[in-house]
Each structure stands twice: as structure tokens, then as C-alpha cells.
Scaffold this motif. Structure first.
Motif, PDB file in Angstrom:
ATOM      1  N   UNK A   1      49.060  45.231  42.641  1.00 23.74           N
ATOM      2  CA  UNK A   1      48.849  46.162  43.741  1.00 23.74           C
ATOM      3  C   UNK A   1      47.768  47.141  43.316  1.00 23.74           C
ATOM      4  N   UNK A   2      46.776  47.346  44.177  1.00 17.31           N
ATOM      5  CA  UNK A   2      45.741  48.347  43.944  1.00 17.31           C
ATOM      6  C   UNK A   2      45.761  49.327  45.111  1.00 17.31           C
ATOM      7  N   UNK A   3      46.004  50.587  44.761  1.00 22.44           N
ATOM      8  CA  UNK A   3      46.080  51.610  45.795  1.00 22.44           C
ATOM      9  C   UNK A   3      45.192  52.795  45.473  1.00 22.44           C
ATOM     10  N   UNK A   4      44.561  53.346  46.520  1.00 18.70           N
ATOM     11  CA  UNK A   4      43.702  54.522  46.374  1.00 18.70           C
ATOM     12  C   UNK A   4      44.258  55.604  47.280  1.00 18.70           C
ATOM     13  N   UNK A   5      44.674  56.714  46.676  1.00 21.86           N
ATOM     14  CA  UNK A   5      45.292  57.782  47.465  1.00 21.86           C
ATOM     15  C   UNK A   5      44.313  58.402  48.461  1.00 21.86           C
ATOM     16  N   UNK A   6      43.015  58.247  48.208  1.00 15.76           N
ATOM     17  CA  UNK A   6      42.028  58.852  49.104  1.00 15.76           C
ATOM     18  C   UNK A   6      41.748  57.986  50.330  1.00 15.76           C
ATOM     19  N   UNK A   7      42.076  56.692  50.253  1.00 15.21           N
ATOM     20  CA  UNK A   7      41.860  55.802  51.410  1.00 15.21           C
ATOM     21  C   UNK A   7      43.141  55.570  52.193  1.00 15.21           C
ATOM     22  N   UNK A   8      44.298  55.970  51.608  1.00 18.54           N
ATOM     23  CA  UNK A   8      45.604  55.829  52.265  1.00 18.54           C
ATOM     24  C   UNK A   8      45.950  54.357  52.543  1.00 18.54           C
ATOM     25  N   UNK A   9      45.511  53.479  51.634  1.00 19.07           N
ATOM     26  CA  UNK A   9      45.808  52.047  51.749  1.00 19.07           C
ATOM     27  C   UNK A   9      46.207  51.503  50.383  1.00 19.07           C
ATOM     28  N   UNK A  10      46.877  50.355  50.390  1.00 22.07           N
ATOM     29  CA  UNK A  10      47.136  49.600  49.167  1.00 22.07           C
ATOM     30  C   UNK A  10      46.935  48.126  49.457  1.00 22.07           C
ATOM     31  N   UNK A  11      46.299  47.439  48.485  1.00 22.65           N
ATOM     32  CA  UNK A  11      46.067  46.006  48.626  1.00 22.65           C
ATOM     33  C   UNK A  11      46.966  45.242  47.652  1.00 22.65           C
ATOM     34  N   UNK A  12      47.415  44.080  48.086  1.00 29.56           N
ATOM     35  CA  UNK A  12      48.200  43.188  47.234  1.00 29.56           C
ATOM     36  C   UNK A  12      47.328  41.983  46.918  1.00 29.56           C
ATOM     37  N   UNK A  13      47.043  41.788  45.623  1.00 29.33           N
ATOM     38  CA  UNK A  13      46.206  40.666  45.173  1.00 29.33           C
ATOM     39  C   UNK A  13      47.074  39.702  44.397  1.00 29.33           C
ATOM     40  N   UNK A  14      47.193  38.485  44.906  1.00 35.58           N
ATOM     41  CA  UNK A  14      48.012  37.473  44.246  1.00 35.58           C
ATOM     42  C   UNK A  14      47.134  36.331  43.770  1.00 35.58           C
ATOM     43  N   UNK A  15      47.215  36.056  42.477  1.00 35.26           N
ATOM     44  CA  UNK A  15      46.401  35.007  41.862  1.00 35.26           C
ATOM     45  C   UNK A  15      44.940  35.134  42.253  1.00 35.26           C
ATOM     46  N   UNK A  16      44.469  36.371  42.253  1.00 31.84           N
ATOM     47  CA  UNK A  16      43.063  36.649  42.508  1.00 31.84           C
ATOM     48  C   UNK A  16      42.660  36.723  43.963  1.00 31.84           C
TER      49      UNK A  16
END
Length: 398
Positions: free
Chosen positions: A248-263
Motif C-alpha cells: 500500500x502506498x499512501x500520500x496524506x497530501x493527496x488523500x488517496x492510497x494505492x494498492x499494488x499487487x505483484x507490481x
């Protein structure tokens, strides 16, 4: 006729002289000998067979022996014929004879506070038997220490999963304890133990685990001296697997989180992070690790005026109160504002979707906030250390 007879006699004399000369040369080829029989006797003396020399460990009369110490019989100039180690009840202790029959080693745990007796025979190169004999006593410990693991057999974990060995009391001889800890991996993985407290050692790979790695961890502490009269109570071990890669990569300034599975990115969720303006509510930047997940979880924070608030699909990512969970009442802010008390708020349906695919040990990488995660923020803060700093925490670091 007389001259002919004298010539023949002269020839006979020469023949005898030749024989005598050849005999003298043969004797001079072997200094210090005067004949074949004498040479054979000297060689026999040089190759005289040696008697068997038997050694037992622990030695005869040894006391307060740690059960974890090696127990072995060895022989030089011979071979072991029979070896027996007997406990106080007359039961034979299991052992194994080496292929060359020069050593016999105990293969089962010895007990605490018991006397053991050696017996047996060895055959020397001289063809004579030597006796295996002696006895020793194991220690009666003043205190025993146990260990537990944070991983279990046949379980699957995420690529940031640390291995934790937690001891039942303070470990005073950390080096001795660490030598008893081992991690075996397929494929081979670089990693290191680090003491995160006086009662806990963690093992972490240098980089995230390679997906599908097979791992076995062992804490072989039974019978081990761990300082101040303390000995290990029992061994513990577990064999587990690392699953797919999910970050999981999240940026508090963009108010989003991405889920990356196997690239591959499989989700991009709108999130409300912790309120940045309040140090008590901010979501920390840094590498978090999923610690557990709960279909429902009761949250309380008296400092901010709420107790026993049940939230759905809660995934713990630190011990400082940070979770990823569903919260219908903050949907209006998700993707737009940070209003939580440190958690990552999703809509209940998105939280369920994330919850269903998460593994304990998955990394959650947060950036953008005003505060950074540190070692004091929980048991799985291992990734807050640089590799150089992590390896310095080993008790065996040079």
C-alpha cells in the motif's frame, strides 16, 4: 697339463672373490643392518600398533553440565565398538555413531538435574580393547526462560513480515541467546537479528521478502545457559511461507492510497488521514506493517472524547493506534480532507475490499505527513531502521 690345472684353480678363486664382493655390496645398501632378518625386525618396531585413546565429553565427574552442551565420545588410534549413555532410570540415551566409528554423539535432549553414566568399548590398532567409562551430572537451574514466536506453522505472511522471538524474562546474555536462533530460507535471503528490547529479538530481511519464500525459524534454547543461572526451558520453531507481493502506498497530501499487487496497481482508494494540524492525530509517515485484522474493532480515545466506537474491517498497521478501517461518517471527507485521529478511513465497502485481500506482514508506505514513524511506535517498526543501523542491534555485531 700342470699349467692348465693351475689356470683352472685361479679361475675358481676369482669366482669366489666375486661372490664375496657382491655380498659385501648388498650389506652396504642398508646402513645399520647386517642381514635380511635384522631389517625386518627394525621395520616391525617402527610400525608398532598403538592402543586406543578414548575421550568422553563431559568428562568423568563433571558437574552442573548444561543439557545443551555437546555430549560425545571420541577415540584416536582405534574404533568405537559399543557406546552407551544411561540416565538415572537405567534408560539408554539416543546417540549416533559416525561413519568412521571414531565418535559417538548424543542425539536427544538430556534432562536437568540428572546423573548420566558412560560405558562401552573401543578397539585399538594394537588389537586390544579400551574401556569407555565415566559419569557426569547436569545442572539444576535456578531459573528457566521460555520463548514464543509471532509466526505459526503453515501460515502465509506479507513481504514485510518481521520474525519476533519474545522471551519470558530479561535476557542477560543476548549473544548466547542469539546464537541459538536461526532462520532458514528458500531462496536464500539476507537478513539479521536485532534486539529491540531486553526480552525480544527480531529478524528482518535486508529488503522486502521475495514472494513465495519458504521460511523456517528456530529458537533452540533448551538446556542453554542464558546468564545469571538462567537456562532455556524448551525449543520452539515454525515453518511458514511468504505470499504474493502487496504494497500500500499512501500520500496524506493527496488523500488517496494505492494498492499494488505483484507490481500492478489494483486499487486507488480515496482516504481521510489523520488531522495534520494536531500532533496527537496525525498519521505518521514511514513503512508500517500490517499486524492483524478484525471484522469489527472497538476504538477508544478518552483524550478526544470517544470510547467503544465500533468500526468495520479494521486492519492494524502500528501499535500507536493507526488502522486502515471503514467509517461511513467520514465518507464526505475521504479523498478531500484529513479528519481522522490517525487512522486511514475508507468507505465500509472499500474497507471490506481491502480487508479481504490483506495479509499480516503487508507493508503500508505512508508519505507526506508532519511526523515520522519511529521504533517507539510499535512491535513491527523494524523498517524504520536503515539496514546499517538494524545490523548494529545484533548482539553478535562486530
Amino acid at each position: 697339463m700342470i699349467r692348465l690345472h693351475n689356470r683352472r684353480g685361479a679361475l675358481i678363486g676369482l669366482g669366489l672373490a666375486a661372490v664375496l664382493t657382491l655380498g659385501a655390496c648388498s650389506g652396504n645398501d642398508s646402513p645399520g643392518t647386517t642381514g635380511i632378518g635384522q631389517t625386518t625386525t627394525a621395520n616391525a618396531q617402527e610400525t608398532a600398533a598403538s592402543p586406543a585413546k578414548v575421550s568422553v565429553q563431559p568428562g568423568d565427574g563433571a558437574k552442573d553440565v548444561a543439557p545443551g552442551d555437546a555430549a560425545q565420545v571420541t577415540v584416536t588410534d582405534g574404533e568405537l565398538q559399543t557406546v552407551t549413555l544411561t540416565n538415572p532410570d537405567g534408560k539408554q540415551v539416543a546417540g549416533e555413531l559416525s561413519a568412521d566409528k571414531r565418535s559417538w554423539t548424543v542425539t536427544e535432549d538430556l534432562g536437568y538435574g540428572k546423573t548420566y553414566t558412560w560405558s562401552g568399548t573401543a578397539l585399538g590398532q594394537d588389537g586390544k580393547q579400551a574401556t569407555v567409562a565415566g559419569s557426569f551430572s547436569t545442572v539444576s537451574p535456578r531459573k528457566q526462560l521460555s520463548a514464543s514466536l509471532n509466526v505459526g506453522d503453515d501460515q502465509t505472511y506479507g513481504i514485510a513480515m518481521p520474525i519476533a522471538v519474545t522471551f519470558s524474562s530479561k535476557v542477560t546474555d543476548k549473544a548466547a541467546a542469539e546464537r541459538a536462533l536461526s532462520v532458514e530460507t528458500t531462496p536464500e535471503t539476507e537478513g539479521s537479528w536485532a534486539w529491540v528490547s531486553d526480552t525480544s529479538a527480531h529478524w528482518r530481511p535486508k529488503e522486502y521478502w521475495q514472494p513465495n519464500t519458504q521460511v523456517k525459524v528456530s529458537a533452540n534454547i533448551y538446556g542453554l545457559r542464558i546468564g545469571d543461572g538462567t537456562y532455556g526451558k524448551r525449543d520452539v520453531s515454525a515453518a511458514f511461507s511468504i505470499g504474493r507481493s502487496q504494497i500500500v502506498r499512501g500520500d496524506t497530501t493527496t488523500h488517496h492510497m494505492q494498492v499494488i499487487r505483484d507490481g500492478v496497481q489494483i486499487a486507488d482508494y480515496p482516504v481521510s488521514y489523520g488531522l495534520d494540524s494536531d500532533p496527537g492525530r496525525v498519521t505518521h509517515s514511514g513503512v508500517h506493517v500490517v499486524m492483524s485484522k478484525h471484522a469489527t474493532y472497538s476504538m477508544s480515545n478518552p483524550r478526544y472524547g470517544y470510547t467503544d466506537v465500533n468500526v468495520p474491517w479494521a486492519v492494524r498497521i502500528s501499535n500507536n493506534g493507526e488502522f486502515i478501517h471503514g467509517l461511513a461518517s467520514s465518507v464526505w471527507a475521504q479523498g478531500k480532507q484529513n479528519v481522522s485521529h490517525g487512522c486511514l478511513n475508507l468507505s465500509p465497502s472499500r474497507a471490506k475490499e481491502y480487508y479481504d485481500g490483506v495479509l499480516t506482514g503487508d507493508p503500508v508506505e505512508i508519505t507526506g505527513s508532519t511526523q515520522t514513524l519511529s521504533a517507539k511506535d510499535g512491535d513491527y517498526s523494524d523498517w524504520t531502521y536503515s539496514w546499517a543501523d538494524w545490523t548494529k542491534l545484533s548482539a553478535l555485531a562486530s
